[in-house]
Write a protein that holds these residues in place. Structure first.
Motif, short mmCIF file in Angstrom:
data_model
loop_
_atom_site.label_atom_id
_atom_site.label_comp_id
_atom_site.label_asym_id
_atom_site.label_seq_id
_atom_site.Cartn_x
_atom_site.Cartn_y
_atom_site.Cartn_z
N ASP A 9 57.52 99.12 16.73
CA ASP A 9 57.23 98.45 17.66
C ASP A 9 56.10 98.57 18.50
O ASP A 9 55.33 99.59 18.66
CB ASP A 9 58.73 98.96 18.59
N GLY A 10 56.09 97.33 19.21
CA GLY A 10 54.59 97.14 20.57
C GLY A 10 54.38 95.64 21.17
O GLY A 10 55.39 94.99 20.68
N PRO A 11 53.68 96.27 21.95
CA PRO A 11 54.12 94.18 22.59
C PRO A 11 53.45 93.33 21.76
O PRO A 11 51.96 93.92 21.38
CB PRO A 11 53.13 94.82 23.86
N LEU A 12 53.61 91.92 22.12
CA LEU A 12 52.58 90.47 22.04
C LEU A 12 51.87 90.11 22.32
O LEU A 12 50.29 90.58 22.19
CB LEU A 12 53.65 90.01 21.13
N PHE A 13 52.47 89.76 23.61
CA PHE A 13 51.11 88.68 25.00
C PHE A 13 52.51 89.27 25.92
O PHE A 13 53.15 89.16 26.02
CB PHE A 13 50.98 87.81 24.11
N ALA A 14 50.54 89.00 26.64
CA ALA A 14 52.26 88.82 28.07
C ALA A 14 52.61 87.59 28.56
O ALA A 14 52.31 86.60 28.51
CB ALA A 14 51.23 89.12 29.27
N LEU A 15 53.75 87.44 29.46
CA LEU A 15 54.54 86.99 29.79
C LEU A 15 55.07 87.10 31.07
O LEU A 15 54.03 87.76 31.58
CB LEU A 15 55.54 86.26 29.38
#
Length: 428
Positions: A105-111
């Motif tokens: 698990d982890g981040p993809l991109f920022a919103l």
């Protein structure tokens, strides 16, 4: 055993583990043995007035049954006779499970609302059951109890899954928080095949402490090993349960109900005249697991909408209130039918087929003796609707913290039906 650590992508993590579990149990019951009771009643009188078992040469330890008197009628049997006809029967159950799983698990991109988070994974599970009744139970030698055979079977499942959390907006007018959560899981069972389930949920917090939420999803319940592989267990129902027995019909054919007319026609198709036929034998019923007949998983759809209130104007007292409406529908429910239900369904069918439909579970021999095999099948539908309220109040008292929780559920519908063509019956 497991291992957790940083994945090779920035801010990503992994989690891997394997497990093995063992469960062993025994069950026991003191039972009368049919063959010993029979031998004890087959006696011959000796010259001195005592009695001996006729089959004493074959059953050297045979103890003849005592005379009828107040003690024996009251169940107070001589100890040596009890020791002969009674035996403590013991069965064993073994259950084994092996599990292996891996996820990242982890981040993809920022919103604007934050980082989009993703979790991906795979899991494997294998289960095995081995239930072995006592040999006397397997031989059908327990007086007043059913015979039973071993329940043995193995199942395994392979799964892959993914979940995404999307924080769309935050800290904006009327959009304190707006987020979306979605997940999907592909499951492949060795026993019943593959299925894909999913869930989509969202939450919209208008301003701090006040918001709404909702979700929609599908799910399933895989049949338990016992429901799949239950060994045949015998039982009996009365002869009057035979739909073709004359006692179930009026003397005058003109008084037959529509259903009785259908049954009479179906019985005639197998050579039985319901006006004269009398079933004089008990009906044997075998119960077994449904793996051989294609038992599949229960499936369901569910959705909910609700509101959440977490006001901050109570000062040091934290208050959280939530009200949700839910709607859950389960189909292909796993059910075990009784022998009488199967017989009635068989002979009440408008499109009667002696070897099809429910009649495939029924055997009638040349002497009209009936045997019914009942297994776990997918039939029932269950629907539950209602409101669920959750309340929580918490505050500090000195160095301690007091928390009060309240949960209330109001059902507006609790309906079910066993067969698809039946009407739903609401318990409310």
């Amino acid at each position: 055993g497991g291992l957790r650590g940083d994945f090779f992508l920035p801010d990503w993590r992994f989690d891997a583990y394997v497990g093995k579990s063992w469960s062993d149990g025994t069950y026991e019951i003191e039972s009368f043995l049919i063959d010993r009771v029979a031998n004890s009643l087959l006696v011959t009188q000796n010259a001195n007035g005592t009695f001996s078992c006729v089959n004493a040469a074959t059953f050297a330890n045979c103890v003849p049954a005592p005379f009828l008197n107040a003690d024996t009628i009251g169940g107070r049997l001589p100890q040596n006779y009890r020791d002969y006809i009674l035996q403590n029967t013991v069965g064993t159950t073994q259950f084994r499970e092996t599990t292996a799983a891996f996820s990242v698990d982890g981040p993809l991109f920022a919103l604007p609302g934050g980082d989009v988070q993703v979790a991906l994974g795979a899991e494997y599970r294998k289960q095995r059951i081995n239930d072995t009744p006592d040999q006397q139970a397997q031989a059908g030698n327990l007086l007043g109890l059913t015979a039973a055979v071993p329940t043995r079977g193995t199942d395994n499942v392979k799964e892959v899954f993914g979940e995404i959390f999307v924080p769309i907006l935050s800290d904006r007018p009327f959009f304190e928080n707006l987020n979306l959560n979605a997940s999907v899981r592909y499951t492949d069972y060795d026993s019943y095949g593959s299925d894909t389930t999913y869930k989509v949920a969202g939450e919209w917090e208008f301003f701090p402490g006040f918001g709404v939420r909702g979700s929609y999803g599908t799910s399933y319940r895989a049949p338990a090993l016992s429901e799949q592989f239950l060994g045949a267990t015998s039982g009996f129902i009365g002869s009057g349960s035979d739909p073709c027995d004359a006692d179930g019909f009026p003397a005058n054919t003109a008084d037959y109900t529509t259903n009785q007319q259908i049954i009479a026609r179906n019985c005639a198709a197998v050579g039985i005249d319901v006006a004269t036929f009398q079933q004089n034998s008990g009906i044997t019923v075998f119960n077994r697991g449904g793996a051989e007949t294609g038992l599949s998983a229960e499936t369901s759809t569910n959705w909910s909408v609700g509101a959440v209130v977490r006001p901050d104007f109570f000062g040091p007292v934290d208050v959280s209130l939530a009200l949700d409406y839910f709607d859950i529908k389960v189909e292909n429910g796993v059910s075990s039918l009784g022998g009488g239900t199967i017989l009635n369904r068989c002979y009440s069918a408008a499109d009667f087929d002696p070897s099809g439909g429910f009649c495939r579970f029924v055997q009638r021999d040349a002497n009209q003796i009936l045997t019914v095999t009942s297994g776990f099948v997918n039939l029932s539908t269950d629907i539950v609707k209602g409101f669920e309220f959750n309340g929580r109040v918490a505050t500090d008292i000195g160095s301690d913290r007091l928390t009060l929780n309240a949960n209330v559920t109001k059902y507006t519908e609790q309906s079910d039906r066993l067969f698809p063509e039946e009407f739903l019956l609401d318990a409310n």
